[in-house]
Motif scaffolding. Structure first.
Motif, PDB file in Angstrom:
ATOM      1  N   VAL A  82       0.855  -1.186   0.000  1.00 50.30           N
ATOM      2  CA  VAL A  82       0.000   0.000   0.000  1.00 50.30           C
ATOM      3  C   VAL A  82       0.885   1.228   0.000  1.00 50.30           C
ATOM      4  CG1 VAL A  82      -1.927  -1.142   1.152  1.00 50.30           C
ATOM      5  CG2 VAL A  82      -0.159  -0.063   2.528  1.00 50.30           C
ATOM      6  N   ASN A  83       0.300   2.363  -0.381  1.00 48.24           N
ATOM      7  CA  ASN A  83       1.076   3.598  -0.487  1.00 48.24           C
ATOM      8  C   ASN A  83       1.239   4.324   0.836  1.00 48.24           C
ATOM      9  OD1 ASN A  83       1.558   3.370  -3.256  1.00 48.24           O
ATOM     10  ND2 ASN A  83      -0.432   4.271  -3.747  1.00 48.24           N
ATOM     11  N   CYS A  84       0.279   4.156   1.759  1.00 41.27           N
ATOM     12  CA  CYS A  84       0.406   4.788   3.072  1.00 41.27           C
ATOM     13  C   CYS A  84      -0.571   4.139   4.029  1.00 41.27           C
ATOM     14  CB  CYS A  84       0.137   6.291   3.000  1.00 41.27           C
ATOM     15  SG  CYS A  84       0.447   7.138   4.582  1.00 41.27           S
ATOM     16  N   LEU A  85      -0.104   3.889   5.267  1.00 41.91           N
ATOM     17  CA  LEU A  85      -0.946   3.302   6.292  1.00 41.91           C
ATOM     18  C   LEU A  85      -1.257   4.293   7.414  1.00 41.91           C
ATOM     19  CD1 LEU A  85       0.667  -0.246   6.561  1.00 41.91           C
ATOM     20  CD2 LEU A  85      -1.506   0.366   5.519  1.00 41.91           C
ATOM     21  N   GLY A  86      -0.847   5.545   7.246  1.00 44.53           N
ATOM     22  CA  GLY A  86      -1.192   6.567   8.223  1.00 44.53           C
ATOM     23  C   GLY A  86      -0.390   6.521   9.508  1.00 44.53           C
ATOM     24  N   ALA A  87       0.713   5.796   9.522  1.00 44.93           N
ATOM     25  CA  ALA A  87       1.554   5.725  10.725  1.00 44.93           C
ATOM     26  C   ALA A  87       3.002   5.991  10.319  1.00 44.93           C
ATOM     27  CB  ALA A  87       1.413   4.367  11.394  1.00 44.93           C
ATOM     28  N   CYS A  88       3.206   7.127   9.667  1.00 38.83           N
ATOM     29  CA  CYS A  88       4.491   7.414   9.025  1.00 38.83           C
ATOM     30  C   CYS A  88       5.652   7.458  10.018  1.00 38.83           C
ATOM     31  CB  CYS A  88       4.407   8.737   8.269  1.00 38.83           C
ATOM     32  SG  CYS A  88       3.158   8.745   6.956  1.00 38.83           S
ATOM     33  N   ALA A  89       5.414   7.906  11.246  1.00 41.42           N
ATOM     34  CA  ALA A  89       6.493   8.015  12.224  1.00 41.42           C
ATOM     35  C   ALA A  89       6.966   6.658  12.712  1.00 41.42           C
ATOM     36  CB  ALA A  89       6.032   8.845  13.416  1.00 41.42           C
ATOM     37  N   LEU A  90       6.219   5.595  12.395  1.00 41.68           N
ATOM     38  CA  LEU A  90       6.541   4.269  12.902  1.00 41.68           C
ATOM     39  C   LEU A  90       7.148   3.359  11.839  1.00 41.68           C
ATOM     40  CD1 LEU A  90       3.297   3.654  14.989  1.00 41.68           C
ATOM     41  CD2 LEU A  90       5.475   4.555  15.783  1.00 41.68           C
ATOM     42  N   GLY A  91       7.459   3.897  10.662  1.00 38.03           N
ATOM     43  CA  GLY A  91       7.927   3.063   9.572  1.00 38.03           C
ATOM     44  C   GLY A  91       9.286   2.435   9.801  1.00 38.03           C
ATOM     45  N   PRO A  92       9.569   1.344   9.077  1.00 35.65           N
ATOM     46  CA  PRO A  92       8.680   0.652   8.137  1.00 35.65           C
ATOM     47  C   PRO A  92       7.538  -0.059   8.875  1.00 35.65           C
ATOM     48  CG  PRO A  92      10.999   0.044   7.777  1.00 35.65           C
ATOM     49  CD  PRO A  92      10.913   0.710   9.104  1.00 35.65           C
ATOM     50  N   VAL A  93       6.349   0.016   8.292  1.00 39.16           N
ATOM     51  CA  VAL A  93       5.157  -0.552   8.915  1.00 39.16           C
ATOM     52  C   VAL A  93       4.658  -1.738   8.101  1.00 39.16           C
ATOM     53  CG1 VAL A  93       2.750  -0.135   9.538  1.00 39.16           C
ATOM     54  CG2 VAL A  93       4.457   1.627   9.951  1.00 39.16           C
ATOM     55  N   VAL A  94       4.345  -2.827   8.800  1.00 41.48           N
ATOM     56  CA  VAL A  94       3.702  -4.002   8.214  1.00 41.48           C
ATOM     57  C   VAL A  94       2.428  -4.267   9.010  1.00 41.48           C
ATOM     58  CG1 VAL A  94       3.865  -6.495   7.784  1.00 41.48           C
ATOM     59  CG2 VAL A  94       5.857  -5.032   7.407  1.00 41.48           C
ATOM     60  N   VAL A  95       1.339  -4.579   8.316  1.00 43.76           N
ATOM     61  CA  VAL A  95       0.079  -4.898   8.983  1.00 43.76           C
ATOM     62  C   VAL A  95      -0.301  -6.330   8.618  1.00 43.76           C
ATOM     63  CG1 VAL A  95      -2.338  -4.294   9.295  1.00 43.76           C
ATOM     64  CG2 VAL A  95      -0.667  -2.503   8.884  1.00 43.76           C
ATOM     65  N   ILE A  96      -0.520  -7.148   9.632  1.00 38.04           N
ATOM     66  CA  ILE A  96      -0.951  -8.532   9.419  1.00 38.04           C
ATOM     67  C   ILE A  96      -2.283  -8.731  10.115  1.00 38.04           C
ATOM     68  CG2 ILE A  96      -0.388 -10.975   9.691  1.00 38.04           C
ATOM     69  CD1 ILE A  96       2.527 -10.260   9.809  1.00 38.04           C
ATOM     70  N   ASP A  97      -3.306  -9.053   9.331  1.00 35.53           N
ATOM     71  CA  ASP A  97      -4.653  -9.270   9.854  1.00 35.53           C
ATOM     72  C   ASP A  97      -5.124  -8.102  10.711  1.00 35.53           C
ATOM     73  OD1 ASP A  97      -4.523 -11.698   8.594  1.00 35.53           O
ATOM     74  OD2 ASP A  97      -4.059 -12.834  10.406  1.00 35.53           O
ATOM     75  N   GLY A  98      -4.805  -6.868  10.274  1.00 36.25           N
ATOM     76  CA  GLY A  98      -5.277  -5.680  10.965  1.00 36.25           C
ATOM     77  C   GLY A  98      -4.420  -5.225  12.119  1.00 36.25           C
ATOM     78  N   HIS A  99      -3.337  -5.943  12.432  1.00 38.96           N
ATOM     79  CA  HIS A  99      -2.482  -5.589  13.553  1.00 38.96           C
ATOM     80  C   HIS A  99      -1.191  -4.960  13.029  1.00 38.96           C
ATOM     81  CE1 HIS A  99      -5.056  -7.683  16.418  1.00 38.96           C
ATOM     82  NE2 HIS A  99      -5.170  -8.623  15.510  1.00 38.96           N
ATOM     83  N   TYR A 100      -0.886  -3.774  13.559  1.00 35.74           N
ATOM     84  CA  TYR A 100       0.283  -3.020  13.106  1.00 35.74           C
ATOM     85  C   TYR A 100       1.576  -3.520  13.756  1.00 35.74           C
ATOM     86  CZ  TYR A 100      -2.065   0.821  10.637  1.00 35.74           C
ATOM     87  OH  TYR A 100      -2.766   1.581   9.741  1.00 35.74           O
TER      88      TYR A 100
END
Length: 308
Positions: free
Chosen positions: A133-151
């Motif tokens: 995806v292009n952005c998950l809205g948690a830019c300060a926490l990158g790199p971000v991966v979401v698995i089954d809705g959990h960041y």
């Protein structure tokens, strides 16, 4: 208009199989007469089948009187909906600018290597689907991966194997709620769009999310921590442990629970709009802390949709 899904080339496990549609009439009956019922109907269908089968969409068209254009438009507008079978676990990796400069591309390549698939594909055992995806809205926490809705925040390649193993074994809830995965959210009612943040009541040192609840003829206020990943909450009256409550908006009184069921305890999930383009789902049962984020812009409805 054809409702045939566009299937990615080279993917695994993406061939649509003949499905049993016996669950569809009950889903349609459950949402009969509801305002903006199309989105909850499609959510429930995807909950049952894991995706939106073509024959199920045709049945929605014929039974609701909606046009194929309307149904197909909603089904393709929201990223949470899929027209091809997905794996049991959905893995999303953010490739937005903030995550990219922190090494997100290497994280995506490592996920592809360990899963043996490319972006948009599903593993042969139908366990995992990988998306970017292009952005998950948690830019300060990158790199971000979401698995089954959990960041998962500040992900490193050395963590990926354990993250996937936790997802496969069903232990992802505990591994996704450490302090590094927590971040604040601001939410609105998905019906009236009114703000639900209570500046006069704090949990985890942040304004709490304020909601109305009722059970067994008793009504009161529920306040949830706005720190995603935190189980902190406060209730005005004693709700017995294990009891599910009705959740509603304190402004417009609209019911906010019932479209989805909790994957942990099967109680109704309540849904709230997150400012920035997502939907927060949380379980309505006292003692169950299941929460997830749906990474779709619910406020940008393509056709007169209402509450989720």
């Amino acid at each position: 208009m054809s409702l045939t899904a566009n299937k990615p080339s080279g993917g695994h496990g993406n061939t649509e199989e003949k499905v049993n549609l016996k669950a569809i009439p009950e889903i349609l009956k459950r949402h009969a007469g509801e305002r903006g019922s199309l989105i909850p109907i499609l959510e429930d269908i995807q909950t049952v089948y894991g995706y939106l089968p073509e024959e199920a969409l045709k049945l929605v068209v014929s039974e609701t009187g909606r046009s194929a254009t309307d149904v197909y438009g909603v089904a393709t507008f929201y990223r949470a909906f899929s027209l091809t079978p997905r794996g049991r676990h959905l893995v999303c990796v953010c490739l937005g600018t903030a995550c990219h400069v922190r090494g997100a591309s290497a994280i995506a390549e490592e996920l592809k290597l360990q899963l043996g698939i490319s972006d948009g594909e599903t593993t042969a055992d139908k366990e995992f689907t990988l998306e970017t995806v292009n952005c998950l809205g948690a830019c300060a926490l990158g790199p971000v991966v979401v698995i089954d809705g959990h960041y998962f925040s500040k992900v490193r390649k050395s963590r990926i194997r354990q993250m996937l193993e936790d997802a496969r074994s069903g232990c992802i809830n505990s591994s996704a709620t450490d302090s590094s995965s927590m971040f604040p959210v601001t939410v609105n009612c998905p019906v009236c769009k009114g703000g639900l943040m209570d500046e006069n009541f704090t949990l985890d040192s942040l304004p709490a999310i304020q909601l109305s609840i009722s059970s067994a003829g008793v009504s009161g206020r529920l306040r949830l921590s706005s720190l995603y990943g935190s189980p902190e909450c406060a209730v005005e009256y004693d709700v017995p442990a294990g009891s599910a409550v009705e959740v509603s908006c304190p402004h417009c009184k609209a019911a906010l629970s019932g479209a989805l069921s909790c994957s942990s305890c099967a109680a109704p999930m309540a849904s709230l709009d997150v400012q920035g383009g997502a939907v927060l789902h949380f379980c309505s049962r006292r003692g169950c802390h299941n929460r997830s984020l749906d990474l779709t812009p619910s406020s940008c409805l393509p056709e007169g949709g209402g509450a989720k």
